[in-house]
Design a protein around this motif. Structure first.
Motif, short mmCIF file in Angstrom:
data_model
loop_
_atom_site.label_atom_id
_atom_site.label_comp_id
_atom_site.label_asym_id
_atom_site.label_seq_id
_atom_site.Cartn_x
_atom_site.Cartn_y
_atom_site.Cartn_z
N VAL A 196 57.79 124.50 129.25
CA VAL A 196 58.47 124.16 130.50
C VAL A 196 57.60 123.20 131.29
CG1 VAL A 196 59.26 125.03 132.73
CG2 VAL A 196 59.81 126.29 130.64
N GLU A 197 58.15 122.07 131.66
CA GLU A 197 57.45 121.08 132.46
C GLU A 197 58.10 121.00 133.83
OE1 GLU A 197 56.60 116.22 132.42
OE2 GLU A 197 58.18 117.11 131.18
N VAL A 198 57.30 121.09 134.87
CA VAL A 198 57.79 120.95 136.23
C VAL A 198 57.30 119.63 136.80
CG1 VAL A 198 57.88 121.95 138.54
CG2 VAL A 198 57.81 123.46 136.53
N VAL A 199 58.23 118.80 137.23
CA VAL A 199 57.90 117.49 137.78
C VAL A 199 58.17 117.49 139.27
CG1 VAL A 199 58.49 115.03 137.78
CG2 VAL A 199 58.44 116.31 135.62
N THR A 200 57.17 117.14 140.06
CA THR A 200 57.36 116.99 141.50
C THR A 200 57.82 115.56 141.76
OG1 THR A 200 55.58 118.57 141.94
CG2 THR A 200 56.30 117.19 143.77
N GLY A 201 59.07 115.41 142.14
CA GLY A 201 59.62 114.08 142.35
C GLY A 201 61.08 114.13 142.70
N ASP A 202 61.66 112.97 142.88
CA ASP A 202 63.04 112.83 143.30
C ASP A 202 63.98 113.06 142.12
OD1 ASP A 202 65.48 112.11 144.37
OD2 ASP A 202 64.74 110.28 145.33
N ALA A 203 64.71 114.15 142.16
CA ALA A 203 65.59 114.52 141.05
C ALA A 203 66.82 113.64 140.95
CB ALA A 203 66.02 115.98 141.18
N ALA A 204 67.07 112.83 141.97
CA ALA A 204 68.25 111.96 141.96
C ALA A 204 68.05 110.71 141.11
CB ALA A 204 68.61 111.55 143.39
N LEU A 205 66.83 110.44 140.68
CA LEU A 205 66.54 109.25 139.89
C LEU A 205 66.73 109.57 138.41
CD1 LEU A 205 63.35 108.02 141.77
CD2 LEU A 205 65.74 107.36 142.16
N ILE A 206 67.67 108.94 137.78
CA ILE A 206 68.03 109.29 136.41
C ILE A 206 66.88 109.03 135.43
CG2 ILE A 206 69.03 107.08 135.71
CD1 ILE A 206 71.35 108.77 134.45
N ASP A 207 65.98 108.12 135.78
CA ASP A 207 64.84 107.84 134.90
C ASP A 207 63.95 109.06 134.68
OD1 ASP A 207 65.89 105.33 135.12
OD2 ASP A 207 64.05 104.35 135.75
N ARG A 208 64.01 110.05 135.58
CA ARG A 208 63.20 111.27 135.43
C ARG A 208 63.52 112.02 134.15
NH1 ARG A 208 59.10 111.11 139.25
NH2 ARG A 208 59.94 110.59 141.32
N TYR A 209 64.69 111.76 133.57
CA TYR A 209 65.16 112.56 132.44
C TYR A 209 65.28 111.75 131.15
CZ TYR A 209 66.58 114.75 136.76
OH TYR A 209 66.56 115.25 138.04
N GLN A 210 64.93 110.48 131.21
CA GLN A 210 65.25 109.56 130.12
C GLN A 210 64.71 110.01 128.77
OE1 GLN A 210 64.67 105.49 131.17
NE2 GLN A 210 66.00 104.78 129.54
N ASP A 211 63.53 110.61 128.75
CA ASP A 211 62.95 111.02 127.47
C ASP A 211 63.30 112.46 127.09
OD1 ASP A 211 61.44 112.02 129.57
OD2 ASP A 211 59.57 112.00 128.43
N ARG A 212 64.20 113.11 127.86
CA ARG A 212 64.61 114.48 127.55
C ARG A 212 66.11 114.62 127.34
NH1 ARG A 212 60.79 118.50 128.71
NH2 ARG A 212 58.75 117.62 128.22
N VAL A 213 66.80 113.50 127.28
CA VAL A 213 68.25 113.55 127.12
C VAL A 213 68.65 112.78 125.86
CG1 VAL A 213 68.68 113.82 129.58
CG2 VAL A 213 68.59 111.52 128.63
N PRO A 214 69.82 113.11 125.30
CA PRO A 214 70.80 114.05 125.81
C PRO A 214 70.34 115.50 125.62
CG PRO A 214 71.53 113.18 123.70
CD PRO A 214 70.30 112.41 124.07
N ALA A 215 70.64 116.33 126.61
CA ALA A 215 70.17 117.71 126.64
C ALA A 215 71.27 118.68 126.21
CB ALA A 215 69.70 118.06 128.05
N ASP A 216 70.82 119.86 125.78
CA ASP A 216 71.76 120.93 125.43
C ASP A 216 72.29 121.64 126.67
OD1 ASP A 216 71.45 121.15 122.32
OD2 ASP A 216 69.40 121.02 123.10
#
Length: 215
Positions: A93-113
């Motif tokens: 589990v990785e916790v990122v402190t940052g703006d969750a509205a920015l889609i780039d935050r997820y780019q290397d973890r998607v598409p997700a289950d």
């Protein structure tokens, strides 16, 4: 809004927030129970202190299969989530402190289950709700699930949210009854994942005074 102290409301026994949290946990558990064997990717937008997902993962048989990223802007909530994950031995589990509205935050973890959008739709405009739902085909894999929340106060947007998901090739799997006083929805993506369109902001939080309703 002090989003750290806001989470204290979950500790009020039998409050609508406590009941909503337990409903979200039940739905997360059901998704993990039904998931096929193998690794699972989970992302959580505006994850708060992570008490929804982390509580379930801590005792779930699939805990070692799950690789999760929780994104939370409030540093105190993010620190609390990190501590909970460490104490539970949830090393993936990785916790990122940052703006969750920015889609780039997820780019290397998607598409997700599994995509969690909880505590968001009650704090943003209708336009941003629709925009966020429109981007879920970039976040979710075919057959993956989005779990979301939204209050049932006027104007009740839960039926419209379901329509917006339907327009993006999501199938409604479950939604809470209006009588329970809160909204929790579960949608499964039946379409083809789209490439992430980097550099996009999905939403902005606005105050209760602007929305004229509770979160």
């Amino acid at each position: 809004m002090d989003w750290n102290s806001w989470h204290d409301r979950y500790d009020v026994a039998d409050s609508w927030m406590a009941r909503r949290l337990e409903t979200v946990r039940t739905q997360i558990r059901a998704v993990l129970d039904a998931a096929p064997a193998g690794p699972l990717s989970v992302i959580s937008l505006c994850a708060g202190d992570g008490r929804g997902l982390l509580h379930v993962l801590a005792g779930h048989p699939r805990r070692t299969d799950v690789r999760a990223r929780l994104v939370e802007l409030d540093a105190r909530n993010a620190d609390a989530a990190s501590l909970t994950a460490r104490r539970a031995g949830l090393e993936q589990v990785e916790v990122v402190t940052g703006d969750a509205a920015l889609i780039d935050r997820y780019q290397d973890r998607v598409p997700a289950d599994l995509v969690l959008i909880c505590g968001v739709f009650g704090n943003i405009t209708d336009h941003d709700i629709e925009r966020t739902i429109g981007a879920c085909n970039q976040l979710c894999r075919t057959g993956g699930t989005v779990i979301w929340t939204r209050h049932r106060g006027a104007p009740d947007r839960v039926p419209l949210i379901c329509d917006w998901f339907g327009a993006q090739d999501f199938e409604l799997r479950w939604v809470s009854e209006p009588s329970v006083g809160y909204g929790v929805g579960v949608h499964r993506f039946m379409g083809t994942p789209q490439p992430v369109r980097g550099g996009r902001r999905l939403f902005r939080f606005v105050g209760d005074d602007d929305l004229g309703r509770r979160t």
